[in-house]
Design an enzyme around this catalytic site. Structure first.
Site, PDB file in Angstrom:
ATOM      1  N   HIS A 120       0.843  -1.208   0.000  1.00 26.78           N
ATOM      2  CA  HIS A 120       0.000   0.000   0.000  1.00 26.78           C
ATOM      3  C   HIS A 120       0.868   1.244   0.000  1.00 26.78           C
ATOM      4  CE1 HIS A 120      -3.757   2.145   1.844  1.00 26.78           C
ATOM      5  NE2 HIS A 120      -3.003   2.996   1.174  1.00 26.78           N
ATOM      6  N   ARG A 161       1.723   8.900  -6.408  1.00 23.78           N
ATOM      7  CA  ARG A 161       1.182  10.193  -6.848  1.00 23.78           C
ATOM      8  C   ARG A 161       1.210  10.471  -8.341  1.00 23.78           C
ATOM      9  NH1 ARG A 161      -1.545  10.414  -2.421  1.00 23.78           N
ATOM     10  NH2 ARG A 161      -0.449  11.021  -0.541  1.00 23.78           N
ATOM     11  N   ASP A 201       1.347   2.680   3.839  1.00 26.16           N
ATOM     12  CA  ASP A 201       0.445   3.737   3.380  1.00 26.16           C
ATOM     13  C   ASP A 201       1.262   4.997   3.078  1.00 26.16           C
ATOM     14  OD1 ASP A 201      -1.719   5.255   2.671  1.00 26.16           O
ATOM     15  OD2 ASP A 201      -2.618   5.343   4.671  1.00 26.16           O
ATOM     16  N   HIS A 261       3.543  14.197   0.625  1.00 25.80           N
ATOM     17  CA  HIS A 261       2.844  15.446   0.317  1.00 25.80           C
ATOM     18  C   HIS A 261       3.845  16.589   0.247  1.00 25.80           C
ATOM     19  CE1 HIS A 261      -1.217  13.948   0.465  1.00 25.80           C
ATOM     20  NE2 HIS A 261      -1.018  13.402   1.647  1.00 25.80           N
TER      21      HIS A 261
END
Lengths: 491, 351
Positions: A78, A82, A357, A361
């Site tokens: 997972h 992006r 996960d 960002h």
């Protein structure tokens, strides 16, 4: 130095190239397929794991599991790379570089790109980017459950299956309605693929900022109730049980579970024989909601001997500024008791895998007010170090930590009939004669997590500035060099 | 009984503290009252008293902050708090720049961090900030090289309000000592930054604090209260959380009502304002169960007829307008302390 004395790696070669020769002498080998660990030596020659020798008696003298460790390449079930759409946060190339630094040789990426991976054309773009990167890290992908992840109609599931996705997920959000979930489980089951669900009752989490409880209450943050996760897990399990009557190949995997109650629900469903699997993340294992108040102690350090949570306002645990947006993540960081439940689930097999996960960002999306920050932690490079911190603290046996990152996820994927038998679900052991796929790390050496040391574009981790155990020395993926530690004292 | 145990803990913590005369101000920012020690709170109280002396004069102005640049940055509509801060700053002769976000480049999408860097480049030294997101001033404090004074953030904190509340209570409680005095805060505690800051300051003062409201508006507070059971947080006593308004108000020395907002009905937390007023409104009958000399407070603006009955708001027990004028003194005190390292003696304030 002594820990690295056995490395003969000068000829390992350039990143991306086939490893001509790599010898690791007097190391600690962990082979979770064979269920074996102990002193040993390996030789990689022309990309092939030529020999695996287990040392006995005097030969093994002085080798223990606290130094250089050789383990199979890690499997990430997972991650978010992006691309396409958010290349300022991460690309497939930087994601692969980060994965290799983290010890991973395979990464399955989620489809919440822009556009969403809901048809084969997007998968081709991801594959092309992976090929162009030159990285030997294998990139797998999930397709979206619903068209544009909108929760209305099914995505191009059959075409996506033909193109090679390993499952379907609307990750970032829960499969929106039970009716859609039921259709998706049936249709995906027919194709031999799972639905991987992000369990969140969005109605209960509207506006939510932090785990509902003491910490959120003191900090004035809108509560994110555990019930939101438990509700979705219960719904999913009930729908799965129903779908199985029509399609016995329906499979459900619940990702990044974070609460004791949700893990209990999965434990009960598995005991009842339902084909449901789940995973937990390193951050829900190791961090807790008190980090948002400024604590930086590991989850197990926040639990008193009586099993009750410590109080960071009382016991002096508040050492950092509050409201650090690197801690804003979905699902939110929970209580120390929930973190302990995540660990218990790894130990008893309820959670078959630990997944990162990995959610990189940009600073633009994170350097804002806490409640406005985007959710996610950049975690693919720190997962191994976090699990090794558990090992160092005596909370997790080394072999279990390795299994949770290798055979655990591989075993889950082997339960998806279309994936079983493919390279993605191959057993992850140290197998002589196979293409070398392994990670070499040094438990006696730590590394500093900094914006510079992280290869991911996403620097959004609360571990910045902290050192983690288990410096990765080499990652070899499919016989090719994926990562080599650049430090000057490298043997 | 247990309330006294809590007060005792606060008292014990106080005993170890240095005599207040020796306290020097060392905080660069005031983001909440949680990090203030009791001697520091007393220093603020003492400084505010001196400021009160200035406010009693015909010319309410001293040159203490002459030439210092104070900027108010309000991301949320507020008249009384902003005017109170600006009045306080002007009374100290500071230069005041006032920014309301509706007219600033924030509406063009500028981030908080960029806005603060811009204000700093324009010379702001003390930034007074109001923001709808909890924790926003902590972000501001990380990027701003001057001082940040929190004028209220989300549900989290409103330190100047809590300090002016404490200051007002001390003026009315005999001896100015709140130890063992019953203070009840009634209303929407869940969404109230006023209540949260008051929890820190009133438990530090040793008050017997009760938080009261409908269960939907107390969510999570029970867990906070449970964590502080037995007054185990150094310097802070325990507090009570209840939906039993009669028990909460019985023999109270201070009754504080919090504002109820209409959107609480839309989000399904309350059936109606009428029902709230009937079950939790501070009316004359309820106040009669408090102590005879009890005072009634409200942080404003009031919804008369909802959380507080008009006759109570207008009664002799109400100290709402005192709260407003004390707010100027408290804010002058904090601006003064932030502007330099001070012991609380204000030059030119000697009477």
């Amino acid at each position: 130095m002594s820990a690295r004395a056995g490395l003969k790696a000068g000829q390992a070669g350039q990143a991306g190239q086939v490893v001509e020769r790599l010898e690791i002498q007097k190391a600690w080998l962990v082979d979770p397929v064979a269920g074996r660990e102990g002193p040993g030596e390996i030789v990689v020659s022309d990309g092939v794991l030529e020999s695996v020798v287990w040392l006995e008696g005097d030969e093994a003298g002085g080798v223990d599991d606290r130094g250089v460790v050789v383990a199979p390449g890690l499997l990430e079930m997972h991650a978010h790379f992006r691309e396409p759409g958010f290349e300022d946060a991460e690309t497939v190339a930087t994601g692969c570089a980060a994965a290799a630094h983290g010890g991973y040789t395979t990464a399955a990426v989620m489809p919440n790109t822009q556009p969403a991976l809901d048809e084969p054309g997007i998968l081709e773009r991801v594959r092309a980017a992976a090929a162009a990167s030159g990285s030997p890290v294998e990139v797998l992908a999930y397709g979206a459950v619903s068209l544009d992840r909108a929760g209305e109609q099914l995505s191009a599931m059959g075409e996506l299956a033909d193109a090679g996705v390993v499952g379907y997920s609307d990750d970032g959000a829960c499969v929106r309605t039970p009716r859609l979930l039921r259709s998706a489980l049936l249709y995906a089951g027919m194709l031999g693929l799972p639905i991987v669900d992000h369990c969140e009752d969005a109605e209960l989490t509207a506006g939510a900022e932090a785990n509902e409880g003491y910490v959120a209450s003191v900090l004035g943050l809108a509560g994110w109730p555990a019930a939101a996760e438990v509700n979705a897990v219960s719904r999913d399990i009930a729908v799965l049980a129903d779908a199985l009557r029509d399609e016995p190949r329906a499979r459900l995997h619940l990702t990044h579970l974070s609460t004791a109650a949700a893990l209990d629900a999965v434990r009960r469903a598995r005991a009842a024989g339902l084909p449901v699997t789940c995973d937990v993340t390193p951050h829900h294992l190791a961090f807790t909601d008190e980090w948002i108040a400024g604590s930086r102690r590991w989850s197990w350090e926040a639990l008193a001997a009586d099993g009750l949570s410590g109080d960071p306002w009382v016991d002096g645990a508040l050492t950092a500024a509050p409201y650090d947006t690197s801690l804003r993540v979905n699902p939110p960081l929970r209580t120390p008791a929930d973190a302990a439940a995540c660990l218990a689930a790894v130990l008893d097999g309820t959670a078959g895998a630990v997944v990162t996960d990995h959610a990189p960002h940009t600073a633009v999306d994170k350097e804002v007010e806490f409640g406005r920050a985007i959710n996610g932690i950049s975690g693919i490079e720190t997962a191994l170090g976090i699990l090794l911190s558990f090992v160092d603290a005596g909370k997790l046996p080394l072999a279990r930590a390795v299994a949770a990152l290798t055979t655990g996820p591989a075993g889950i994927m082997a339960g998806w009939s279309r994936v079983a038998g493919t390279a993605a679900a191959r057993p992850r052991g140290l197998t002589e004669g196979a293409a070398a796929d392994l990670v070499v790390f040094d438990r006696a050496d730590s590394w500093q997590v900094t914006a510079d040391s992280l290869l991911s574009k996403g620097k959004n981790t609360p571990l910045l500035g902290r050192s983690l155990p288990g410096r990765v020395l080499f990652t070899v993926a499919g016989g090719r060099l994926a990562y080599q530690d650049p430090s000057p004292d490298q043997a | 009984m247990s309330a006294q145990a809590g007060a005792g803990a606060a008292q014990a913590a106080r005993k170890d503290a240095a005599p207040t005369q020796d306290v020097a101000w060392h905080h660069r920012h005031v983001l909440d009252v949680d990090v203030l020690t009791w001697p520091e709170i007393e220093l603020i109280m003492r400084t505010a008293e001196e400021m009160g002396g200035i406010l009693a004069r015909p010319i309410r102005k001293v040159p203490a902050l002459n030439g210092r640049r104070v900027t108010t940055l309000f991301y949320e509509a507020s008249t009384r708090t902003r005017v109170s801060f600006e009045t306080a700053a002007r009374n100290l002769s500071a230069d005041v720049v006032s920014i309301a976000t509706a007219t600033s480049s924030v509406t063009k999408g500028e981030s908080l961090v960029d806005t603060i860097r811009t204000l700093e480049a324009l010379g702001a030294e003390i930034l007074i900030m109001r923001h709808s997101v909890s924790g926003a001033p902590y972000l501001a404090a990380q990027v701003f090289s001057g001082h940040v004074l929190n004028g209220g953030d989300g549900w989290h904190a409103h330190p100047t309000q809590a300090l002016l509340d404490l200051y007002t209570m001390r003026q009315h409680v005999p001896g100015g000592d709140l130890r063992g005095r019953k203070v009840v805060i009634v209303g929407d505690v869940l969404h109230s930054r006023v209540a949260r800051s008051n929890i820190w300051s009133l438990t530090a003062a040793g008050a017997d604090l009760w938080l009261c409201g409908p269960a939907t508006l107390l969510r999570g507070l029970d867990r906070w209260a449970a964590a502080w059971e037995g007054g185990k947080v150094p310097g802070h006593g325990r507090f009570h959380v209840t939906s039993d308004v009669a028990a909460a108000i019985r023999d109270a020395d201070v009754v504080m009502a919090l504002r109820i907002q209409r959107e609480r009905m839309q989000s399904g937390l309350l059936p109606s304002l009428r029902e709230y007023a009937a079950r939790f409104g501070i009316n004359a009958e309820r106040v009669s169960r408090a102590r005879p000399e009890a005072i009634v407070m409200h942080p404003g603006p009031m919804n008369e007829g909802v959380e507080i009955a008009p006759d109570v708001a207008a009664s002799g027990r109400s100290v709402v307008t005192e709260q407003v004028s004390n707010g100027v003194a408290i804010r002058m005190a904090l601006l003064y302390l932030l502007a330099g390292s001070h012991d609380g003696t204000v030059p030119g304030a000697a009477r």
